[in-house]
Design a protein around this motif. Structure first.
Motif, PDB file in Angstrom:
ATOM      1  N   ALA A  69      -3.121  13.136  -8.460  1.00  0.00           N
ATOM      2  CA  ALA A  69      -3.447  13.047 -10.180  1.00  0.00           C
ATOM      3  C   ALA A  69      -1.733  13.093 -10.544  1.00  0.00           C
ATOM      4  CB  ALA A  69      -4.077  14.233 -10.079  1.00  0.00           C
ATOM      5  N   GLY A  70      -1.447  12.451 -11.758  1.00  0.00           N
ATOM      6  CA  GLY A  70      -0.373  11.480 -12.581  1.00  0.00           C
ATOM      7  C   GLY A  70       0.399  11.481 -11.355  1.00  0.00           C
ATOM      8  N   GLY A  71      -0.068  10.620 -10.678  1.00  0.00           N
ATOM      9  CA  GLY A  71       0.956   9.479  -9.525  1.00  0.00           C
ATOM     10  C   GLY A  71       0.698   7.842 -10.744  1.00  0.00           C
ATOM     11  N   SER A  72       1.240   6.596 -10.205  1.00  0.00           N
ATOM     12  CA  SER A  72       1.356   6.219 -10.381  1.00  0.00           C
ATOM     13  C   SER A  72       0.783   4.647  -9.252  1.00  0.00           C
ATOM     14  CB  SER A  72       2.054   5.028 -10.627  1.00  0.00           C
ATOM     15  OG  SER A  72       2.555   5.878 -12.406  1.00  0.00           O
ATOM     16  N   LEU A  73       0.237   3.674  -9.372  1.00  0.00           N
ATOM     17  CA  LEU A  73       0.187   2.981  -8.753  1.00  0.00           C
ATOM     18  C   LEU A  73       0.128   1.442  -9.162  1.00  0.00           C
ATOM     19  CD1 LEU A  73      -3.010   3.522  -5.754  1.00  0.00           C
ATOM     20  CD2 LEU A  73      -0.284   3.201  -5.661  1.00  0.00           C
ATOM     21  N   ARG A  74      -0.090  -0.134  -8.421  1.00  0.00           N
ATOM     22  CA  ARG A  74       0.097  -1.227  -9.300  1.00  0.00           C
ATOM     23  C   ARG A  74      -0.257  -1.944  -8.042  1.00  0.00           C
ATOM     24  NH1 ARG A  74       5.092  -5.748  -9.732  1.00  0.00           N
ATOM     25  NH2 ARG A  74       4.177  -6.704 -12.160  1.00  0.00           N
ATOM     26  N   LEU A  75      -1.775  -2.221  -8.617  1.00  0.00           N
ATOM     27  CA  LEU A  75      -2.758  -3.834  -8.069  1.00  0.00           C
ATOM     28  C   LEU A  75      -2.186  -4.485  -7.649  1.00  0.00           C
ATOM     29  CD1 LEU A  75      -5.752  -1.752  -8.146  1.00  0.00           C
ATOM     30  CD2 LEU A  75      -4.334  -1.321  -7.309  1.00  0.00           C
ATOM     31  N   TYR A 108     -15.217 -15.566 -10.240  1.00  0.00           N
ATOM     32  CA  TYR A 108     -14.123 -14.836  -8.812  1.00  0.00           C
ATOM     33  C   TYR A 108     -14.538 -14.151  -8.745  1.00  0.00           C
ATOM     34  CZ  TYR A 108     -14.596 -20.532  -9.649  1.00  0.00           C
ATOM     35  OH  TYR A 108     -14.896 -21.724  -9.201  1.00  0.00           O
ATOM     36  N   TRP A 109     -14.360 -13.457  -7.638  1.00  0.00           N
ATOM     37  CA  TRP A 109     -14.055 -12.072  -7.219  1.00  0.00           C
ATOM     38  C   TRP A 109     -13.328 -12.201  -6.462  1.00  0.00           C
ATOM     39  CZ3 TRP A 109     -16.012  -7.971 -10.772  1.00  0.00           C
ATOM     40  CH2 TRP A 109     -16.090  -8.135 -11.636  1.00  0.00           C
ATOM     41  N   GLY A 110     -12.656 -10.654  -6.039  1.00  0.00           N
ATOM     42  CA  GLY A 110     -11.694 -10.559  -4.932  1.00  0.00           C
ATOM     43  C   GLY A 110     -12.326  -9.062  -4.238  1.00  0.00           C
ATOM     44  N   GLN A 111     -12.259  -9.345  -3.110  1.00  0.00           N
ATOM     45  CA  GLN A 111     -13.411  -8.026  -1.915  1.00  0.00           C
ATOM     46  C   GLN A 111     -12.573  -6.414  -2.607  1.00  0.00           C
ATOM     47  OE1 GLN A 111     -10.184  -9.459  -1.764  1.00  0.00           O
ATOM     48  NE2 GLN A 111      -9.060  -7.075  -0.975  1.00  0.00           N
ATOM     49  N   GLY A 112     -11.520  -6.437  -3.455  1.00  0.00           N
ATOM     50  CA  GLY A 112     -11.621  -4.610  -3.805  1.00  0.00           C
ATOM     51  C   GLY A 112      -9.974  -4.203  -3.109  1.00  0.00           C
ATOM     52  N   THR A 113      -9.763  -3.596  -3.318  1.00  0.00           N
ATOM     53  CA  THR A 113      -8.799  -2.162  -3.149  1.00  0.00           C
ATOM     54  C   THR A 113      -8.978  -0.863  -3.552  1.00  0.00           C
ATOM     55  OG1 THR A 113      -6.482  -1.970  -2.460  1.00  0.00           O
ATOM     56  CG2 THR A 113      -6.891  -2.766  -5.392  1.00  0.00           C
ATOM     57  N   GLN A 114      -9.271  -0.095  -2.550  1.00  0.00           N
ATOM     58  CA  GLN A 114      -9.683   1.102  -2.793  1.00  0.00           C
ATOM     59  C   GLN A 114      -8.345   1.994  -3.729  1.00  0.00           C
ATOM     60  OE1 GLN A 114     -10.652   3.986   0.873  1.00  0.00           O
ATOM     61  NE2 GLN A 114     -12.386   3.909  -0.047  1.00  0.00           N
ATOM     62  N   VAL A 115      -9.038   2.425  -4.687  1.00  0.00           N
ATOM     63  CA  VAL A 115      -7.895   3.344  -4.502  1.00  0.00           C
ATOM     64  C   VAL A 115      -8.628   5.144  -5.042  1.00  0.00           C
ATOM     65  CG1 VAL A 115      -6.599   4.272  -7.117  1.00  0.00           C
ATOM     66  CG2 VAL A 115      -6.567   1.836  -6.496  1.00  0.00           C
ATOM     67  N   THR A 116      -7.463   5.570  -4.456  1.00  0.00           N
ATOM     68  CA  THR A 116      -8.159   7.143  -3.823  1.00  0.00           C
ATOM     69  C   THR A 116      -7.034   8.336  -5.018  1.00  0.00           C
ATOM     70  OG1 THR A 116      -9.252   6.556  -2.333  1.00  0.00           O
ATOM     71  CG2 THR A 116      -8.766   9.164  -2.284  1.00  0.00           C
ATOM     72  N   VAL A 117      -7.797   9.347  -5.458  1.00  0.00           N
ATOM     73  CA  VAL A 117      -6.407  10.128  -6.992  1.00  0.00           C
ATOM     74  C   VAL A 117      -6.721  11.514  -6.138  1.00  0.00           C
ATOM     75  CG1 VAL A 117      -5.767  10.655  -9.315  1.00  0.00           C
ATOM     76  CG2 VAL A 117      -6.555   8.146  -8.583  1.00  0.00           C
ATOM     77  N   SER A 118      -6.183  11.949  -5.591  1.00  0.00           N
ATOM     78  CA  SER A 118      -6.251  13.353  -5.070  1.00  0.00           C
ATOM     79  C   SER A 118      -5.675  14.597  -6.574  1.00  0.00           C
ATOM     80  CB  SER A 118      -6.000  13.844  -3.845  1.00  0.00           C
ATOM     81  OG  SER A 118      -4.291  13.671  -3.821  1.00  0.00           O
ATOM     82  N   SER A 119      -6.828  15.572  -6.099  1.00  0.00           N
ATOM     83  CA  SER A 119      -6.094  16.333  -7.215  1.00  0.00           C
ATOM     84  C   SER A 119      -5.155  17.734  -6.561  1.00  0.00           C
ATOM     85  CB  SER A 119      -7.924  17.041  -7.955  1.00  0.00           C
ATOM     86  OG  SER A 119      -8.083  17.978  -6.771  1.00  0.00           O
TER      87      SER A 119
END
Length: 119
Positions: A14-20, A108-119
């Motif tokens: 939590a508080g972190g960053s990701l770039r998809l 059109y849709w992609g297959q998805g990418t999983q994002v998990t945010v831990s506390s």
């Protein structure tokens, strides 16, 4: 036909960053408005953000406004979702999608990418 492939998901505190990223192949990426959606376990898919073909206008869900930024690089046929100040409630599978200009539904849709945010 357009193929979309998302990447960049992962586990973050939590508080972190990701770039998809959303890499498109097939027909001209720049012809399509793009959106990002997410679906958390046990919940319906929800809108996250959208961007016009040129990238000049963006729109965000209230839940991510001020924390997420959608962008695109038409020369690279790639869209992005920069996610800052992540919260546990942002945990979901994230999908990019394209729709035809003037259409309301994303085609059109992609297959998805999983994002998990831990506390």
């Amino acid at each position: 036909q357009v193929q979309l492939v998302e990447s960049g998901g992962g586990l973050v505190q939590a508080g972190g960053s990701l770039r998809l990223s959303c890499a498109a192949s097939g027909r001209t990426f720049s012809s399509y408005p793009m959106g990002w959606f997410r679906q958390a376990p046990g919940k319906e898919r929800e809108f996250v953000a959208s961007i016009t073909r040129s990238g000049g206008r963006t729109n965000y869900a209230d839940s991510v406004k001020g924390r997420f930024t959608i962008s695109r690089d038409n020369a690279k046929n790639t869209g992005y979702l920069q996610m800052n100040s992540l919260r546990p409630e942002d945990t979901a599978d994230y999908y990019c999608a394209l729709r035809r200009f003037g259409a309301t539904e994303y085609e059109y849709w992609g297959q998805g990418t999983q994002v998990t945010v831990s506390s």
